[in-house]
Design a protein around this motif. Structure first.
Motif, short mmCIF file in Angstrom:
data_model
loop_
_atom_site.label_atom_id
_atom_site.label_comp_id
_atom_site.label_asym_id
_atom_site.label_seq_id
_atom_site.Cartn_x
_atom_site.Cartn_y
_atom_site.Cartn_z
N LEU A 125 -8.24 9.03 8.97
CA LEU A 125 -8.46 8.04 10.02
C LEU A 125 -9.12 6.78 9.47
CD1 LEU A 125 -9.63 10.40 12.90
CD2 LEU A 125 -7.40 9.29 12.65
N ILE A 126 -10.07 6.99 8.55
CA ILE A 126 -10.75 5.84 7.93
C ILE A 126 -9.75 5.01 7.14
CG2 ILE A 126 -12.43 5.14 6.19
CD1 ILE A 126 -14.12 7.59 7.03
N THR A 127 -8.93 5.70 6.33
CA THR A 127 -7.93 5.00 5.51
C THR A 127 -6.91 4.28 6.39
OG1 THR A 127 -8.20 6.71 3.81
CG2 THR A 127 -6.29 5.25 3.61
N ASP B 159 -6.15 -2.99 9.12
CA ASP B 159 -6.87 -4.27 9.02
C ASP B 159 -6.15 -5.27 8.12
OD1 ASP B 159 -8.89 -3.57 10.71
OD2 ASP B 159 -10.23 -2.81 9.14
N ILE B 160 -5.10 -4.81 7.42
CA ILE B 160 -4.32 -5.72 6.58
C ILE B 160 -3.41 -6.53 7.50
CG2 ILE B 160 -2.63 -5.88 4.72
CD1 ILE B 160 -3.72 -3.19 3.68
N GLU C 292 -16.04 2.32 -1.65
CA GLU C 292 -15.95 0.89 -1.94
C GLU C 292 -14.66 0.29 -1.38
OE1 GLU C 292 -16.15 0.75 -6.14
OE2 GLU C 292 -18.19 1.55 -6.27
N LEU C 293 -13.89 1.09 -0.65
CA LEU C 293 -12.56 0.66 -0.22
C LEU C 293 -12.63 -0.35 0.93
CD1 LEU C 293 -9.59 1.21 -0.93
CD2 LEU C 293 -9.55 2.93 0.88
N THR C 294 -11.87 -1.42 0.78
CA THR C 294 -11.71 -2.42 1.83
C THR C 294 -10.23 -2.72 1.99
OG1 THR C 294 -11.82 -4.31 0.31
CG2 THR C 294 -13.93 -3.48 1.21
N SER C 295 -9.89 -3.36 3.08
CA SER C 295 -8.48 -3.70 3.30
C SER C 295 -7.96 -4.63 2.21
CB SER C 295 -8.30 -4.34 4.68
OG SER C 295 -9.06 -5.54 4.77
N VAL C 296 -8.82 -5.53 1.74
CA VAL C 296 -8.41 -6.47 0.69
C VAL C 296 -8.12 -5.72 -0.60
CG1 VAL C 296 -9.15 -8.40 -0.75
CG2 VAL C 296 -9.68 -8.39 1.70
N ALA D 164 -4.23 -3.47 -4.38
CA ALA D 164 -3.84 -2.34 -5.22
C ALA D 164 -2.41 -1.90 -4.92
CB ALA D 164 -4.80 -1.17 -5.03
N MET D 165 -2.07 -1.81 -3.64
CA MET D 165 -0.72 -1.40 -3.27
C MET D 165 0.30 -2.44 -3.69
SD MET D 165 -1.07 0.65 0.37
CE MET D 165 -1.72 -0.74 1.30
N ARG D 166 -0.02 -3.71 -3.47
CA ARG D 166 0.93 -4.79 -3.81
C ARG D 166 1.18 -4.82 -5.32
NH1 ARG D 166 -0.81 -9.93 -4.65
NH2 ARG D 166 -2.67 -9.49 -3.36
N TYR D 167 0.11 -4.75 -6.11
CA TYR D 167 0.27 -4.77 -7.56
C TYR D 167 1.00 -3.52 -8.05
CZ TYR D 167 -2.55 -8.90 -8.62
OH TYR D 167 -3.01 -10.20 -8.74
N SER D 168 0.69 -2.37 -7.44
CA SER D 168 1.32 -1.13 -7.86
C SER D 168 2.82 -1.14 -7.60
CB SER D 168 0.69 0.06 -7.13
OG SER D 168 -0.67 0.20 -7.47
N ILE D 169 3.20 -1.67 -6.44
CA ILE D 169 4.63 -1.73 -6.10
C ILE D 169 5.36 -2.69 -7.03
CG2 ILE D 169 6.25 -2.50 -4.33
CD1 ILE D 169 4.32 -1.33 -2.24
N GLN D 170 4.76 -3.86 -7.31
CA GLN D 170 5.39 -4.81 -8.21
C GLN D 170 5.51 -4.23 -9.62
OE1 GLN D 170 6.87 -7.69 -7.55
NE2 GLN D 170 6.43 -7.35 -5.38
#
Length: 214
Positions: free
Chosen positions: A27-29, A35-36, A119-123, A128-134
């Motif tokens: 739920l937190i994740t 929030d993105i 330490e996880l934030t939406s930013v 991380a997801m954007r860079y990982s996908i690219q």
């Protein structure tokens, strides 16, 4: 598990599978993902290793967020399973607290990234997801280029092998022709020698006959 609304990968909608045995963490994740603002996502959730691997093998999602602790299993087990099924989409490990050793193991075993939940934030997650996908897309292109190159090399190797066989065949044919010519030459030499011998015999006979006649 929520249903995936779109299975097509595009810049407007990315599908995420979250593998986490703790519903509160899920739920937190999910809230962090929501929030993105400038990217739309669909989020599916499974709470155990077995179902996670099963769904990963279906390749329905663009990216996988995996909790490091999964009961008797760990996120490293998920990474091993992803490698075994040939999954080429990014897997990001989530862990409660930073651990340098786990960070290293995650990288060695093919994790696209390693994020600390505290330490996880939406930013940070979006980046991380954007860079990982690219990065995954670049690796996929490189693999495809390697496959294409290997196919071209294999085709060239086959062509050269055929050329070598053809050359060997021509050499054999030329050797056979050369041997045949040598045999014909030898036969002609023998025939010529016999003809010369016969002529000499005739000459001797004529000489003897002329001598007796005189």
């Amino acid at each position: 598990m929520t249903q995936k609304t779109n299975q097509i990968v595009n810049i407007d909608l990315l599908s995420i599978l979250l593998i986490d045995d703790d519903e509160e963490d899920y739920l937190i994740t999910r809230d962090i993902i929501e929030d993105i603002n400038h990217q739309r996502f669909t989020v599916d959730w499974v709470d155990n290793y077995e179902d996670g691997v099963k769904i990963m093998s279906q390749r329905m999602h663009d990216i996988y967020l995996v909790d490091y602790r999964l009961g008797a299993h760990t996120g490293l087990d998920i990474l091993h399973a992803a490698h075994e099924i040939g999954l080429q989409r990014p897997v990001i490990l989530l862990i409660g607290q930073g651990d340098f050793e786990i960070d290293q193991l995650a990288a060695i075993n093919g994790a696209a990234d390693y994020l600390v939940m505290n330490e996880l934030t939406s930013v940070r997650l979006e980046r991380a997801m954007r860079y990982s996908i690219q990065h995954s897309k670049i690796l996929l292109k490189i693999r495809q280029l390697n496959i294409d190159l290997e196919e071209r090399v294999a085709a060239r190797t086959d062509a050269l092998a055929m050329a070598v066989k053809d050359l060997e065949r021509q050499i054999k044919e030329n050797k056979a022709k050369e041997q045949k010519l040598k045999k014909s030459e030898e036969e002609l030499r023998k025939a010529l020698a016999k003809e010369q011998e016969l002529n000499e015999s005739k000459a001797r006979f004529v000489s003897m006959a002329s001598h007796e006649f005189r």
